[in-house]
Design an enzyme around this catalytic site. Structure first.
Site, PDB file in Angstrom:
ATOM      1  N   GLY A  20      32.772  37.996  44.711  1.00 39.01           N
ATOM      2  CA  GLY A  20      33.910  38.491  45.486  1.00 39.01           C
ATOM      3  C   GLY A  20      35.001  39.038  44.581  1.00 39.01           C
ATOM      4  N   ARG A  24      35.576  38.394  38.025  1.00 37.96           N
ATOM      5  CA  ARG A  24      34.331  37.655  37.811  1.00 37.96           C
ATOM      6  C   ARG A  24      33.208  38.628  37.477  1.00 37.96           C
ATOM      7  NH1 ARG A  24      34.350  32.547  40.811  1.00 37.96           N
ATOM      8  NH2 ARG A  24      35.943  31.377  39.718  1.00 37.96           N
ATOM      9  N   ARG A  43      40.238  51.207  43.280  1.00 39.16           N
ATOM     10  CA  ARG A  43      40.995  50.083  43.871  1.00 39.16           C
ATOM     11  C   ARG A  43      40.918  48.808  43.029  1.00 39.16           C
ATOM     12  NH1 ARG A  43      42.051  50.397  49.809  1.00 39.16           N
ATOM     13  NH2 ARG A  43      41.699  52.565  50.326  1.00 39.16           N
ATOM     14  N   ARG A  87      24.693  37.888  46.445  1.00 42.23           N
ATOM     15  CA  ARG A  87      26.087  37.441  46.379  1.00 42.23           C
ATOM     16  C   ARG A  87      26.163  36.200  45.507  1.00 42.23           C
ATOM     17  NH1 ARG A  87      30.962  35.841  47.612  1.00 42.23           N
ATOM     18  NH2 ARG A  87      31.335  33.917  48.755  1.00 42.23           N
ATOM     19  N   SER A  90      31.845  31.356  45.721  1.00 43.06           N
ATOM     20  CA  SER A  90      32.156  29.957  45.984  1.00 43.06           C
ATOM     21  C   SER A  90      32.119  29.695  47.483  1.00 43.06           C
ATOM     22  CB  SER A  90      33.533  29.605  45.412  1.00 43.06           C
ATOM     23  OG  SER A  90      34.508  30.413  46.025  1.00 43.06           O
ATOM     24  N   ASP A 204      35.210  23.542  46.813  1.00 45.32           N
ATOM     25  CA  ASP A 204      36.114  22.596  47.486  1.00 45.32           C
ATOM     26  C   ASP A 204      35.351  21.975  48.650  1.00 45.32           C
ATOM     27  OD1 ASP A 204      36.860  25.618  48.245  1.00 45.32           O
ATOM     28  OD2 ASP A 204      36.937  24.393  50.055  1.00 45.32           O
ATOM     29  N   ARG A 217      35.770  26.226  36.587  1.00 43.82           N
ATOM     30  CA  ARG A 217      35.081  27.137  37.506  1.00 43.82           C
ATOM     31  C   ARG A 217      34.183  28.127  36.796  1.00 43.82           C
ATOM     32  NH1 ARG A 217      38.590  27.858  42.995  1.00 43.82           N
ATOM     33  NH2 ARG A 217      39.014  25.656  43.140  1.00 43.82           N
TER      34      ARG A 217
HETATM   35  N1  HPA Z   1      36.514  28.451  53.433  1.00 41.19           N
HETATM   36  C1  HPA Z   1      36.096  29.710  53.388  1.00 41.19           C
HETATM   37  N2  HPA Z   1      35.683  30.274  52.291  1.00 41.19           N
HETATM   38  C2  HPA Z   1      35.645  29.557  51.170  1.00 41.19           C
HETATM   39  C3  HPA Z   1      36.075  28.236  51.142  1.00 41.19           C
HETATM   40  C4  HPA Z   1      36.515  27.656  52.339  1.00 41.19           C
HETATM   41  O1  HPA Z   1      36.895  26.469  52.382  1.00 41.19           O
HETATM   42  N3  HPA Z   1      35.969  27.771  49.869  1.00 41.19           N
HETATM   43  C5  HPA Z   1      35.471  28.808  49.135  1.00 41.19           C
HETATM   44  N4  HPA Z   1      35.283  29.868  49.920  1.00 41.19           N
END
Ligand code: HPA
Length: 234
Positions: A20, A24, A43, A87, A90, A204, A217
């Site tokens: 994304g 990265r 962009r 893809r 995270s 997370d 990370r």
């Molecule tokens: N929600 C949506 N997208 C994400 C999250 C999340 O908690 N963590 C990493 N990408």
């Protein structure tokens, strides 16, 4: 050259990794590819092409969310001839058995809404990964010292989601984690006969509130790049 990708024809490889975050993309290209060169900076959505073990590879930022990923994926497949799109990103863990730092390989991606809704209308299309990529990625991930889960994920449109009940239904239906892009990637790959996969690190956790510290990370991101590259050329 397209509206959003300033590369020349032939500058984009048939195999594309899609983080994304454009920075990265830069880090992964500089770390994993030989002879990486910048092929897109329209962009600030950086894209690089180089080789991995002699195979041409492009690593192109997709931006956050399905509308952004949809733009890059459409142009990569339809204008530049991309055939394998993975893809790397995270996700938030949803199930108790999923821990932060674990890797999720997304077999399916459930979504409430994607840019493809306009053509799917009343149809609940089932976006799914390419089996060959999924199988190869699961095998590549086994050798890593992290937990690996293969199953369904949820591609949400809202990072700051206020629908607690919706997340509860996802958990009830064994959805491993939540991110914001894979369902549209899988749908476009199906439509245009390309191969797609999402390999995700749990950054997370929605239930415990735990998060991987930012200085860690990069390491977990490297694992994903390795899994994706091995799967692409298995
Ligand atoms: N929600 C949506 N997208 C994400 C999250 C999340 O908690 N963590 C990493 N990408």
């Amino acid at each position: 050259m397209t509206i959003h990708i300033g590369a020349a024809p032939g500058d984009i490889a048939e195999t594309v990794l899609l983080p994304g975050d454009p920075y990265r993309a830069k880090w992964a290209a500089e770390t994993f590819l030989d002879d990486a060169r910048l092929v897109n900076e329209v962009r600030g959505m950086l894209g690089y092409t180089g080789t991995w073990n002699g195979h041409p590879v492009t690593i192109q930022g997709s931006g956050m969310g399905m509308p952004s990923l949809s733009i890059y994926t459409n142009e990569l497949i339809r204008n530049f001839g991309a055939k394998t799109l993975i893809r790397i990103g995270s996700c938030g863990g949803m199930l108790a058995k999923v821990n932060i730092r674990d890797v999720i390989i997304a077999m399916t991606a459930t979504t409430v809404g994607s840019p493809s809704d306009s053509i799917m209308r009343e149809v609940n299309f089932a976006p799914c990964a390419d089996w060959g990529l999924l199988h190869a990625a699961a095998h590549a991930a086994e050798i890593l010292d992290v937990g690996v889960h293969v199953g369904g994920i949820y591609s949400s449109d809202t990072f700051y989601d206020e629908r607690a009940d919706l997340n509860e239904q996802m958990v009830r239906h064994n959805i491993l984690g939540v991110e914001m892009e894979a369902a549209e990637l899988y749908t476009l790959a199906a439509r245009y006969d390309a191969r797609a996969l999402a390999v995700l690190t749990v950054s997370d956790h929605l239930q415990t509130g735990e998060a991987v510290p930012s200085d860690e990370r990069e390491r977990s991101f490297g694992d994903m790049v390795e899994i994706a590259l091995k799967a692409a050329f298995a």
